[in-house]
Motif scaffolding. Structure first.
Motif, short mmCIF file in Angstrom:
data_model
loop_
_atom_site.label_atom_id
_atom_site.label_comp_id
_atom_site.label_asym_id
_atom_site.label_seq_id
_atom_site.Cartn_x
_atom_site.Cartn_y
_atom_site.Cartn_z
N UNK A 118 -11.77 14.37 -0.36
CA UNK A 118 -12.58 13.41 -1.08
C UNK A 118 -12.07 11.99 -0.78
N UNK A 119 -12.99 11.03 -0.64
CA UNK A 119 -12.55 9.64 -0.44
C UNK A 119 -11.84 9.11 -1.68
N UNK A 154 0.84 -1.20 0.00
CA UNK A 154 0.00 0.00 0.00
C UNK A 154 0.88 1.25 0.00
N UNK A 155 0.49 2.23 -0.81
CA UNK A 155 1.26 3.46 -0.93
C UNK A 155 0.65 4.55 -0.05
N UNK A 156 1.46 5.52 0.38
CA UNK A 156 0.92 6.61 1.20
C UNK A 156 -0.14 7.39 0.42
N UNK A 157 -1.17 7.79 1.14
CA UNK A 157 -2.26 8.57 0.55
C UNK A 157 -2.29 9.94 1.21
N UNK A 158 -2.11 10.97 0.41
CA UNK A 158 -2.08 12.32 0.96
C UNK A 158 -3.42 12.73 1.54
#
Length: 408
Positions: free
Chosen positions: A186-187, A178-182
């Motif tokens: 918004x979902x 899993x990559x980082x999500x800023x």
């Protein structure tokens, strides 16, 4: 009183060749005994855990099923048979408690610690089997299990019966991260990067679950490879330390593989991973594995350094899962207080469990416990505060026994 005459001189004693041969065999036998692990005294057999069903499967702490159950909310609402109140609800920031999950046709249960006591929490078998189904991701080899730690998962894909023909084999090792999500209003779907690794043209991956570890501060995955009908070895995949563009998985490579080793019997049995920890006290993790576990298992200790796997030692007299058997029959046992971890595993025949110290690469039995039935469905250790408190063993007759993890 002496009469002054010298005593007659005794003729020199000559041993016959047969006597010399027998003496040589006796010395060799003593030397071989000195090389074996120091045996521990056997305490009385442990008492079974009270369960209203016979188990058919068992998963220990860190497994996909145990992590899913511990974070599912089942524990706070389930009925605790041990007399203790239900476990408090975990906060979002708290690490999930270590649990052992067992299930059978008549139900399921979560075994955890309440202080130093063992708590048994009953859950529905259907719910547990639902979690168990999720440990085989979409596209994975049917019946296989993935390894999961943090954002990283590893599992086998590309089912094949080539180069050995055993079920559960895969052509590639699939790594997903899993990559980082800023931060966003918004979902959004969490981005996942994927990479596959193949062991080479003359090998496949054996039907053994991979393990996630860390070598030299870098994430690593250890898997078992198969070559021919009875040959198997170890493979280590490591993550490149180089930074990658956003959304891309850092490059993974199969940095080390061992030559294939023959299993026991005409069909053979692939190596079984027993645990990854600094068992010997070198400051670096070692890989414990069981070779040819069918009756005459050899415990092996491997070290990984600078892209090379080397064998530190091997010792006879231990058992692991046979070909096609999915149970984890060994578990590292944390000692706490800066002490090295031990390894819990069954002896040949699976009629007893030993707690083995491998300090300085020399095995010493801290504890040997006779089991009321052969070990079959798993061995797991429950810890609190970095120290193992209880060892659980799933037996061939469907019972589970618990024994203290402490040993002199």
């Amino acid at each position: 009183m002496s009469d002054g005459r010298a005593a007659p001189e005794r003729p020199p004693r000559h041993r016959s060749p047969a006597r010399r041969k027998r003496a040589g065999r006796a010395v060799a036998a003593l030397l071989s005994l000195a090389a074996l692990p120091v045996r521990a005294a056997e305490p009385p057999p442990p008492e079974p855990v009270a369960l209203p069903f016979r188990i058919k499967a068992m998963r220990g702490p860190g497994s996909d099923v145990a992590l899913a159950v511990a974070t599912s909310g089942l524990l706070p609402v389930a009925h605790a048979r041990s007399g203790a109140s239900a476990a408090p609800k975990a906060t979002a920031s708290a690490a999930p408690p270590p649990v052992v999950v067992v299930w059978g046709e008549g139900g399921g249960a979560v075994l955890s610690l309440d202080g130093d006591s063992l708590r048994t929490t009953l859950v529905g078998a259907e719910a547990v089997e639902g979690f168990a189904a999720a440990e085989t991701p979409r596209g994975a080899v049917p019946g296989s299990r993935r390894a999961l730690e943090g954002p990283l998962s590893a599992y086998l894909t590309g089912p094949t019966r080539a180069l050995g023909g055993a079920p559960g084999q895969g052509t590639v090792l699939t790594l997903r991260e899993r990559q980082p999500l800023g931060v966003t209003a918004e979902p959004k779907t969490v981005p996942v990067a994927t990479q596959t690794l193949a062991p080479g043209p003359d090998r496949v991956f054996a039907g053994r679950p991979p393990r996630i570890a860390s070598f030299d501060g870098r994430p690593a995955v250890v898997a078992v490879t198969a070559q021919g009908p009875a040959g198997s070895g170890l493979a280590v995949a490591v993550k490149s330390p180089a930074e990658q563009p956003a959304g891309q998985l850092a490059s993974w490579t199969l940095s080390a593989q061992t030559p294939p080793q023959a299993g026991e019997g005409p069909e053979g049995a692939p190596l079984a991973l027993a645990g990854i920890a600094d068992f010997a006290g070198t400051g670096r993790p070692q890989i414990a594995a069981i070779r040819a576990p069918e009756g005459k298992g050899l415990l092996q200790l491997w070290r990984y350094a600078e892209g090379t796997l080397s064998l530190s030692g091997e010792w006879p007299g231990y058992a692991g899962p046979v070909a096609g058997e999915e149970a984890d029959l060994a578990a590292p046992v944390l000692r706490g207080g800066g002490e090295l971890p031990d390894l819990a595993l069954p002896v040949s025949g699976r009629g007893a469990l030993v707690l083995l110290s491998l300090k300085d690469g020399q095995p010493r039995e801290r504890l040997r416990v006779a089991l009321p039935a052969p070990a079959a469905f798993g061995v797991a250790a429950l810890e609190a505060g970095g120290t193992a408190r209880t060892i659980l063993v799933g037996l061939a007759d469907g019972r589970v026994v618990a024994l203290p993890a402490g040993a002199p």
